[in-house]
Design an enzyme around this catalytic site. Structure first.
Site, PDB file in Angstrom:
ATOM      1  N   GLU A  36       0.907  -1.074   0.028  1.00 23.89           N
ATOM      2  CA  GLU A  36       0.080  -0.003  -0.101  1.00 23.89           C
ATOM      3  C   GLU A  36       0.811   1.088  -0.019  1.00 23.89           C
ATOM      4  OE1 GLU A  36      -3.942  -1.584   2.512  1.00 23.89           O
ATOM      5  OE2 GLU A  36      -2.438  -0.163   3.498  1.00 23.89           O
ATOM      6  N   ASP A  47      -6.223  11.570   7.029  1.00 24.81           N
ATOM      7  CA  ASP A  47      -5.234  10.545   7.288  1.00 24.81           C
ATOM      8  C   ASP A  47      -4.901  11.092   8.908  1.00 24.81           C
ATOM      9  OD1 ASP A  47      -4.359   9.004   5.263  1.00 24.81           O
ATOM     10  OD2 ASP A  47      -4.157  10.837   4.396  1.00 24.81           O
TER      11      ASP A  47
END
Length: 111
Positions: A36, A47
């Site tokens: 990823e 995030d």
């Protein structure tokens, strides 16, 4: 028993482009099955603080993300994580680079 795999996350270009490539190479040798790769954004609204700090460090290094993607070694399975608003102006070009580099083995997640 079911299938097991090792998934590794890394911010593209973190902490710098040389060490990022070294991480990819070493982790492949150690058995990473899926990567990823977080593509840095200036406005990482979804995030957490650790990922945001990694994005800031990469921006401070002034890394060319497209150039770095092209330098990546062959990766069997890659999930590219990005924010659509960052790629929308040149989305087709961005997708073509991902597809060409990883021969269609890439999944793309954009929010």
């Amino acid at each position: 028993m079911g299938y097991r795999c090792l998934v590794c996350y890394m911010t593209l270009g973190y902490p710098n482009d040389e060490e990022f490539i070294e991480f990819i190479n070493k982790s492949q040798k150690e058995g990473c099955d899926i990567y990823e790769i977080g593509i840095p954004t200036k406005y990482a609204k979804y995030d957490g603080p650790t990922i945001r700090r990694s994005y800031k460090k990469v921006f401070d290094e002034k890394i060319d993300f497209i150039d770095l993607l092209k330098k990546l070694p062959n990766i069997k399975k890659l999930i590219a994580l990005t924010y659509l608003e960052d790629q929308i102006n040149d989305f087709d070009s961005f997708l073509n680079i991902i597809r060409d580099k990883f021969n269609g083995s890439t999944n793309f997640l954009s929010v």
